[in-house]
Design an enzyme around this catalytic site. Sequence first.
Site, mmCIF file in Angstrom:
data_model
loop_
_atom_site.group_PDB
_atom_site.id
_atom_site.type_symbol
_atom_site.label_atom_id
_atom_site.label_comp_id
_atom_site.label_asym_id
_atom_site.label_seq_id
_atom_site.Cartn_x
_atom_site.Cartn_y
_atom_site.Cartn_z
ATOM 1 N N GLU A 255 0.831 -1.217 0.000
ATOM 2 C CA GLU A 255 0.000 0.000 0.000
ATOM 3 C C GLU A 255 0.857 1.255 0.000
ATOM 4 O O GLU A 255 0.439 2.301 -0.470
ATOM 5 C CB GLU A 255 -0.935 0.028 1.220
ATOM 6 C CG GLU A 255 -2.215 -0.751 0.993
ATOM 7 C CD GLU A 255 -3.291 -0.474 2.030
ATOM 8 O OE1 GLU A 255 -3.025 0.209 3.043
ATOM 9 O OE2 GLU A 255 -4.413 -0.967 1.846
ATOM 10 N N HIS B 124 9.023 -26.533 -0.294
ATOM 11 C CA HIS B 124 8.436 -27.723 -0.912
ATOM 12 C C HIS B 124 7.281 -27.376 -1.839
ATOM 13 O O HIS B 124 6.509 -28.248 -2.232
ATOM 14 C CB HIS B 124 7.984 -28.696 0.185
ATOM 15 C CG HIS B 124 9.146 -29.228 0.981
ATOM 16 N ND1 HIS B 124 9.685 -30.476 0.794
ATOM 17 C CD2 HIS B 124 9.905 -28.630 1.931
ATOM 18 C CE1 HIS B 124 10.718 -30.643 1.603
ATOM 19 N NE2 HIS B 124 10.875 -29.531 2.316
ATOM 20 N N LYS C 282 -13.951 -0.494 -4.411
ATOM 21 C CA LYS C 282 -15.059 -0.116 -3.525
ATOM 22 C C LYS C 282 -16.162 0.564 -4.328
ATOM 23 O O LYS C 282 -17.333 0.259 -4.158
ATOM 24 C CB LYS C 282 -14.574 0.857 -2.446
ATOM 25 C CG LYS C 282 -13.729 0.216 -1.363
ATOM 26 C CD LYS C 282 -13.493 1.224 -0.249
ATOM 27 C CE LYS C 282 -12.367 0.796 0.646
ATOM 28 N NZ LYS C 282 -11.911 1.849 1.531
HETATM 29 O O1 PA5 Z 1 -3.646 1.051 5.713
HETATM 30 C C1 PA5 Z 1 -4.762 1.479 5.508
HETATM 31 O O2 PA5 Z 1 -5.012 2.676 5.602
HETATM 32 C C2 PA5 Z 1 -5.902 0.540 5.155
HETATM 33 O O3 PA5 Z 1 -5.491 -0.763 5.028
HETATM 34 C C3 PA5 Z 1 -6.966 0.611 6.233
HETATM 35 O O4 PA5 Z 1 -6.383 0.254 7.453
HETATM 36 C C4 PA5 Z 1 -8.137 -0.322 5.925
HETATM 37 O O5 PA5 Z 1 -8.663 -0.020 4.676
HETATM 38 C C5 PA5 Z 1 -9.212 -0.186 6.976
HETATM 39 O O6 PA5 Z 1 -9.664 1.117 7.066
HETATM 40 P P1 PA5 Z 1 -10.497 1.625 8.299
HETATM 41 O O7 PA5 Z 1 -9.667 1.504 9.504
HETATM 42 O O8 PA5 Z 1 -10.844 3.035 7.980
HETATM 43 O O9 PA5 Z 1 -11.737 0.758 8.384
#
Ligand code: PA5
Length: 447
Positions: A286, A307, A422
Amino acid sequence: MSLKFNSKYVEGVVSASDLAAMEQRAKDALETLNNKSGLGNDYLGWVTLPEDYDKEEFSEIKKSAEYIKNNADVLIVIGIGGSYLGARAVIEACTSNNYNLICKDTPQIYFIGNSISSAALNEVVSLCEGKDICVNVISKSGTTTEPAIAFRVFRELVYSKYSNEEAAKRIFCTTDKSKGTLKALADKEGYKTFVVPDDVGGRYSVLTAVGLLPIAVAGIDIDLLMKGAADAMKDYNGECFNCNDVLKYAALRNCLYEKGKRLECFVSYEPSMAMFNEWLKQLFAESEGKNGKGLFPVSCVFSTDLHSLGQFIQESGADLMFETVVKFNSVDSDYIIKADEENVDGLNFLAGDKMSSVNEKARLGTLLAHTEGGVGNLVIEAEKADEYNIGYLIYFFEKVCAVSGYILGINPFDQPGVESYKKNMFALLGKPGYENEKERLEKQLGL
Ligand code: PA5
């Protein structure tokens, strides 16, 4: 320094002059981070978090963890991405990937709301039958679909088991300090709330209440976890390239990337580190995977995956990847292989050896084999997988990721690409406001 970083096994791929050319870029990236002058600079709360955290909230976390330990057989942790991976990674790394089977004085902990699988949801509901439960729902935005659905289910379950007053005491919300649906609901119902700081993004939030409450419920010493991170914070701030392994590792990853490597494989020789690898994958994917750039993070637990994936790595991995191995020098629980009088399995050559030594020989053999196959290895050595060292490793990797991201020229603190699926999902589900998109997408899918 609590970690030893060994880059000898990428020397065949990255030359001293390649590394020297990257040195200044790594130093500049660290300076950008320290000056808070780079992209995403409103998300740098994690940099000083190990010392500069809300001490009052920290003690509230411990109190709530005690309450949960004393009143629940099961803690349900609801969250996705950065809102669950860190907690699960630390719990399993410091205990076992079988935590729920071995925990004695602490509640079982089930993580849910990290997928939209009805089977997974129903399974955890049924695991709660006849058990006292508490729920910790974690969402920074307070609006993420996956945890929101799971929270609806488990809120109903808690209210069906207990009086309204008792139910409200068993629900803990970790979310934004003032905004979002979850915060509004928590305030209305009187649930205990913990804060995800504004300046800490999800994947950098494990050392906030996001990770700390579930981790403390598992009986893990969160003071030691923070101490490890705080020591790493001090150890990896220097601008001297040869004394700061964050700089060296970030530089080497980028050298390997510029030489055409596309995958970084995080490797551990302990199954209990599988979730830590998952946390690493989110952290790096990310943070770095933007604008057509970035190393794709993958992970392996060896010797298990030797393996299955080992064949590919050995013979077809050279152009594609390198490995970053996290190695622990000692284990809590060892086993000495016994001699067998008949030796029918031919294993007496191992009699008297510790399993940990056999594991280490497997690691060394793999290191040589993969390096000879052209897959460079970076090795990070820690003493053991305890609270202190895991806290230290967390901070080390977070900082490597941020510095690497700045070397790469991207914003390591946003994740705009996550929105695309989304939008489509909401449109296909008929969420109000997405009507036009729905028609277009259905036509595309031939629905
Ligand atoms: O690293 C990030 O920002 C994302 O992975 C969020 O943690 C994830 O999408 C969950 O978001 P939220 O905490 O707003 O539900």
